[in-house]
Design an enzyme around this catalytic site. Structure first.
Site, PDB file in Angstrom:
ATOM      1  N   ASP A  22       0.828  -1.210   0.000  1.00 49.30           N
ATOM      2  CA  ASP A  22       0.000   0.000   0.000  1.00 49.30           C
ATOM      3  C   ASP A  22       0.866   1.266   0.000  1.00 49.30           C
ATOM      4  O   ASP A  22       1.962   1.282   0.563  1.00 49.30           O
ATOM      5  CB  ASP A  22      -0.911  -0.015   1.240  1.00 49.30           C
ATOM      6  CG  ASP A  22      -2.056   0.980   1.107  1.00 49.30           C
ATOM      7  OD1 ASP A  22      -2.339   1.428  -0.018  1.00 49.30           O
ATOM      8  OD2 ASP A  22      -2.667   1.318   2.143  1.00 49.30           O
ATOM      9  N   SER A  77      -7.088  -5.951  -5.847  1.00 51.22           N
ATOM     10  CA  SER A  77      -8.203  -6.472  -5.050  1.00 51.22           C
ATOM     11  C   SER A  77      -9.505  -6.393  -5.840  1.00 51.22           C
ATOM     12  O   SER A  77      -9.594  -5.683  -6.854  1.00 51.22           O
ATOM     13  CB  SER A  77      -8.349  -5.677  -3.746  1.00 51.22           C
ATOM     14  OG  SER A  77      -9.020  -4.467  -3.995  1.00 51.22           O
ATOM     15  N   GLU A 117     -11.930  -4.849  -5.024  1.00 53.21           N
ATOM     16  CA  GLU A 117     -12.401  -3.453  -4.900  1.00 53.21           C
ATOM     17  C   GLU A 117     -11.709  -2.505  -5.880  1.00 53.21           C
ATOM     18  O   GLU A 117     -12.220  -1.421  -6.173  1.00 53.21           O
ATOM     19  CB  GLU A 117     -12.136  -2.925  -3.480  1.00 53.21           C
ATOM     20  CG  GLU A 117     -12.747  -3.763  -2.367  1.00 53.21           C
ATOM     21  CD  GLU A 117     -14.234  -3.943  -2.557  1.00 53.21           C
ATOM     22  OE1 GLU A 117     -14.916  -2.914  -2.679  1.00 53.21           O
ATOM     23  OE2 GLU A 117     -14.705  -5.086  -2.638  1.00 53.21           O
ATOM     24  N   ASN A 118     -10.529  -2.890  -6.353  1.00 55.60           N
ATOM     25  CA  ASN A 118      -9.725  -1.972  -7.175  1.00 55.60           C
ATOM     26  C   ASN A 118     -10.374  -1.616  -8.516  1.00 55.60           C
ATOM     27  O   ASN A 118     -10.027  -0.607  -9.136  1.00 55.60           O
ATOM     28  CB  ASN A 118      -8.314  -2.535  -7.417  1.00 55.60           C
ATOM     29  CG  ASN A 118      -7.425  -2.486  -6.185  1.00 55.60           C
ATOM     30  OD1 ASN A 118      -6.483  -3.264  -6.048  1.00 55.60           O
ATOM     31  ND2 ASN A 118      -7.719  -1.573  -5.268  1.00 55.60           N
ATOM     32  N   ARG A 125      -5.009  -1.863   8.864  1.00 55.84           N
ATOM     33  CA  ARG A 125      -6.129  -2.779   8.597  1.00 55.84           C
ATOM     34  C   ARG A 125      -5.693  -3.828   7.584  1.00 55.84           C
ATOM     35  O   ARG A 125      -4.655  -3.670   6.931  1.00 55.84           O
ATOM     36  CB  ARG A 125      -7.358  -2.006   8.101  1.00 55.84           C
ATOM     37  CG  ARG A 125      -7.098  -1.140   6.923  1.00 55.84           C
ATOM     38  CD  ARG A 125      -8.357  -0.442   6.414  1.00 55.84           C
ATOM     39  NE  ARG A 125      -7.998   0.472   5.353  1.00 55.84           N
ATOM     40  CZ  ARG A 125      -7.848   1.792   5.509  1.00 55.84           C
ATOM     41  NH1 ARG A 125      -8.062   2.360   6.683  1.00 55.84           N
ATOM     42  NH2 ARG A 125      -7.487   2.550   4.495  1.00 55.84           N
ATOM     43  N   GLU A 159       1.321 -13.235  12.185  1.00 58.54           N
ATOM     44  CA  GLU A 159       1.840 -12.074  12.913  1.00 58.54           C
ATOM     45  C   GLU A 159       1.787 -10.888  11.950  1.00 58.54           C
ATOM     46  O   GLU A 159       2.133 -11.020  10.769  1.00 58.54           O
ATOM     47  CB  GLU A 159       3.294 -12.325  13.338  1.00 58.54           C
ATOM     48  CG  GLU A 159       3.461 -13.451  14.328  1.00 58.54           C
ATOM     49  CD  GLU A 159       2.869 -13.127  15.703  1.00 58.54           C
ATOM     50  OE1 GLU A 159       2.851 -11.938  16.083  1.00 58.54           O
ATOM     51  OE2 GLU A 159       2.420 -14.071  16.375  1.00 58.54           O
TER      52      GLU A 159
HETATM   53  C1  FPP Z   1      -2.043   0.059  -3.283  1.00 57.22           C
HETATM   54  O1  FPP Z   1      -1.583   1.392  -3.345  1.00 57.22           O
HETATM   55  C2  FPP Z   1      -1.500  -0.715  -4.410  1.00 57.22           C
HETATM   56  C3  FPP Z   1      -2.244  -1.251  -5.426  1.00 57.22           C
HETATM   57  C4  FPP Z   1      -3.716  -1.095  -5.502  1.00 57.22           C
HETATM   58  C5  FPP Z   1      -1.634  -1.982  -6.533  1.00 57.22           C
HETATM   59  C6  FPP Z   1      -0.358  -2.711  -6.242  1.00 57.22           C
HETATM   60  C7  FPP Z   1       0.303  -3.074  -7.505  1.00 57.22           C
HETATM   61  C8  FPP Z   1       1.638  -3.088  -7.718  1.00 57.22           C
HETATM   62  C9  FPP Z   1       2.628  -2.828  -6.662  1.00 57.22           C
HETATM   63  C10 FPP Z   1       2.212  -3.392  -9.038  1.00 57.22           C
HETATM   64  C11 FPP Z   1       1.282  -4.041  -9.998  1.00 57.22           C
HETATM   65  C12 FPP Z   1       1.436  -5.486 -10.012  1.00 57.22           C
HETATM   66  C13 FPP Z   1       0.629  -6.315 -10.716  1.00 57.22           C
HETATM   67  C14 FPP Z   1       1.056  -7.731 -10.908  1.00 57.22           C
HETATM   68  C15 FPP Z   1      -0.677  -5.871 -11.275  1.00 57.22           C
HETATM   69  P1  FPP Z   1      -2.660   2.568  -3.405  1.00 57.22           P
HETATM   70  O2  FPP Z   1      -2.854   2.939  -4.834  1.00 57.22           O
HETATM   71  O3  FPP Z   1      -3.913   2.157  -2.695  1.00 57.22           O
HETATM   72  O4  FPP Z   1      -1.911   3.693  -2.627  1.00 57.22           O
HETATM   73  P2  FPP Z   1      -2.574   4.849  -1.746  1.00 57.22           P
HETATM   74  O5  FPP Z   1      -3.207   4.173  -0.560  1.00 57.22           O
HETATM   75  O6  FPP Z   1      -1.415   5.684  -1.373  1.00 57.22           O
HETATM   76  O7  FPP Z   1      -3.570   5.556  -2.622  1.00 57.22           O
END
Ligand code: FPP
Length: 238
Positions: free
Chosen positions: A23, A68, A70-71, A192, A205
């Site tokens: 995150d 996720s 949700e994404n 969370r 953990e």
């Molecule tokens: C959360 O950060 C991260 C994600 C929703 C995507 C994670 C993806 C990668 C690290 C690389 C992609 C990899 C693949 C295989 C698809 P956020 O955007 O929620 O950050 P924020 O909370 O600061 O807004």
């Protein structure tokens, strides 16, 4: 040797399975005045770095929450950017993973992805199936509640006879052969679990890091491992 474990962590106190909620990509980008997609690109680099570090440190299983359920609700451009990164990874990085002895697997509701992605996923899983240095599990279109619902549906379809025990249900989760996460790391400062490994994380953990995922490095991974090494896991026993 540059790549050895920190001295304090002996073999016995190393987690077998480390899971990560990656995150903070968006906030990392915002701080720099960059678009969120650039944050995800930097997140991809951090992921590649972390796979190498985990392998060097002797972690046997690494799972990451890459996308996720949700994404999908994010802006179209961001979802497209993430799918682009997924394709880029599948096209360009799988051979290298194979050379390193990594087995790659993808878990989640996979049928929503486009055919070209699904074909590359199958190719990557088949190519790396016999590798055993490290298993890297990408959770994509993953939701912990959905996984439990899917497991229950699959159990019912299997005409299971007798009581529904944990052992019986476990056979129907997405990756039943992978041990539950010992250590679950979340970067980005939020406290969370956001629907990640709900069944499997029951006795994990937790380690929460304020570092935004693109800045996650070897030193921060070692801090998490050191914290884990100092825990006393009781699994509900006194
Ligand atoms: C959360 O950060 C991260 C994600 C929703 C995507 C994670 C993806 C990668 C690290 C690389 C992609 C990899 C693949 C295989 C698809 P956020 O955007 O929620 O950050 P924020 O909370 O600061 O807004």
């Amino acid at each position: 040797m540059a790549d050895s474990k920190p001295d304090i962590i002996d073999e016995g106190s190393l987690p077998a399975h480390v899971a990560i909620v990656m995150d903070g990509n968006g906030r990392w980008a915002k701080l720099k005045g960059l678009p969120r997609v650039i944050g995800h690109q930097a997140g991809m680099k951090a992921l590649e770095r972390t796979i190498d570090n985990a392998k060097d440190l002797g972690i046997r299983y690494l799972s990451v929450y890459a996308f996720s359920t949700e994404n999908w609700k994010r802006a179209r451009s961001e979802v497209q950017g993430l799918m682009g990164l997924f394709r880029y990874y599948l096209k360009g990085k799988i051979q290298r993973m194979h050379q390193k002895g990594a087995r790659v697997r993808f878990v989640g509701q996979m049928d929503v992805f486009q055919d070209d992605i699904l074909n590359m996923v199958r190719f990557a899983e088949d190519l790396t199936r016999s590798n055993s240095v490290i298993d890297v599990v990408f959770c994509v279109n993953y939701g912990g509640r959905q996984e439990i619902l899917d497991a229950v549906s699959s159990l019912i379809r299997s005409n299971h006879d007798g009581p529904v025990t944990e052992e019986a249900l476990r056979k129907h989760i997405y990756a039943p052969d992978i041990p539950d996460p010992d250590l679950l790391i979340r970067t980005g400062g939020e406290l969370r679990i956001s629907n990640f490994w709900l069944w499997e994380g029951a006795y994990s953990e937790y380690y929460f890091s304020d570092v935004f995922w693109p800045d996650f490095d070897r030193a921060e991974l070692e801090r998490a491992l050191l914290s884990y090494a100092g825990r006393n896991r009781r699994y509900g026993f006194a």
